[in-house]
Motif scaffolding. Sequence first.
Motif, PDB file in Angstrom:
ATOM      1  N   HIS A 235       0.836  -1.206   0.000  1.00 57.22           N
ATOM      2  CA  HIS A 235       0.000   0.000   0.000  1.00 57.22           C
ATOM      3  C   HIS A 235       0.868   1.252   0.000  1.00 57.22           C
ATOM      4  O   HIS A 235       0.652   2.182  -0.792  1.00 57.22           O
ATOM      5  N   PHE A 236       1.849   1.279   0.881  1.00 58.56           N
ATOM      6  CA  PHE A 236       2.728   2.444   1.006  1.00 58.56           C
ATOM      7  C   PHE A 236       3.506   2.664  -0.282  1.00 58.56           C
ATOM      8  O   PHE A 236       3.634   3.801  -0.760  1.00 58.56           O
ATOM      9  N   THR A 237       4.036   1.597  -0.873  1.00 60.80           N
ATOM     10  CA  THR A 237       4.823   1.716  -2.094  1.00 60.80           C
ATOM     11  C   THR A 237       3.976   2.150  -3.275  1.00 60.80           C
ATOM     12  O   THR A 237       4.396   3.004  -4.075  1.00 60.80           O
ATOM     13  N   LEU A 238       2.764   1.596  -3.398  1.00 61.94           N
ATOM     14  CA  LEU A 238       1.882   1.996  -4.493  1.00 61.94           C
ATOM     15  C   LEU A 238       1.503   3.465  -4.372  1.00 61.94           C
ATOM     16  O   LEU A 238       1.412   4.177  -5.382  1.00 61.94           O
ATOM     17  N   ARG A 239       1.300   3.925  -3.150  1.00 58.86           N
ATOM     18  CA  ARG A 239       1.007   5.351  -2.960  1.00 58.86           C
ATOM     19  C   ARG A 239       2.202   6.205  -3.364  1.00 58.86           C
ATOM     20  O   ARG A 239       2.055   7.255  -4.003  1.00 58.86           O
ATOM     21  N   SER A 240       3.418   5.755  -3.015  1.00 60.60           N
ATOM     22  CA  SER A 240       4.629   6.471  -3.399  1.00 60.60           C
ATOM     23  C   SER A 240       4.779   6.506  -4.914  1.00 60.60           C
ATOM     24  O   SER A 240       5.141   7.534  -5.498  1.00 60.60           O
TER      25      SER A 240
END
Length: 316
Positions: free
Chosen positions: A279-284
């Motif tokens: 989730h965090f990486t996709l948002r980044s």
Amino acid sequence: MGRGRTPGTLPRARAGLPPGAQGRPRRRGRSWTDAAVTSPVAAVVIHHRHFPKVLDTVRGVVEAGVPAEAVVVVDNSEDDGIADGLRAAAHGWTVLTVPNHGYGAAANIGVAAVADSEVVLVLTHEVVIDAPSLAAVISRVREDPRVAASGPALMLTDGDQVWSRGGSLSPRLLIPRGIQTASVADAADTDVHWLDGACVAYRTSVLLATPFREDFFLYFEETDLHARLRADGWRVVTATGSTAHQGTQGMPSYLGCRNFVMFVWAHGGRLARIVAPLHFTLRSVAIAVQERRWTGVQQSVAGLLAGYQSLARGRS
């Protein structure tokens, strides 16, 4: 977490240090073990290649009320010229020259040098804080035995915009969310999950017993520390009406995604460990695409993979 300090570069052959590992300073001038400071309130300024502007930070801390002899500048610039310049400019305060093993390593060495203090202000090299704000963050720690860490609202250097008052973590996935307000007038004492590491006052005895992890290198180490403090029953708070000024450059995609993996595996449950890093990486990645920063897309994915590699090394 989103502090605007100069990241520097990852140390050679050190993608991550084991938790609690201590970087050691070069033996030039005073050794950090010889730099013990006795004062109720002390300050540790973490400096990386920001000379001579860092002198404004040091002068500001002294003018705000911290005795010069209780101020320690931990310089991890790995530049002899900068180190010599700092020592030549020092008026009563101590300069410790250390290898660049990151924010947590520098902070731990600095705090060890002021171990006899009651409260220690840990701040980065371009922060400016005035006397009333310094008194406010210090008093929260000294007057409330439940408070281990207290910080000000962080404002942009060239304006009145508040860019950080710490933040919260989502209940299940531990996704960090910053707390921002339009002005300081909106600010009140607030219990938060984390404070930005640019400027935080700590109860020294607590920080000695629960030091920064050093394997993050930069970013998320204060989020991790504050999560551990809260798990032990301590409060982490912002202080009413207190401000400090510093610019912000955001958090690099690589270090953000790498370190979030490590953070979630230290503090999250099974669901968080599986879902949150993606989730965090996709948002980044989405933010990088929106801003047309194509290297940011690559760095986000590389950071995610590096985070899992760091975990694998830690288990081996």
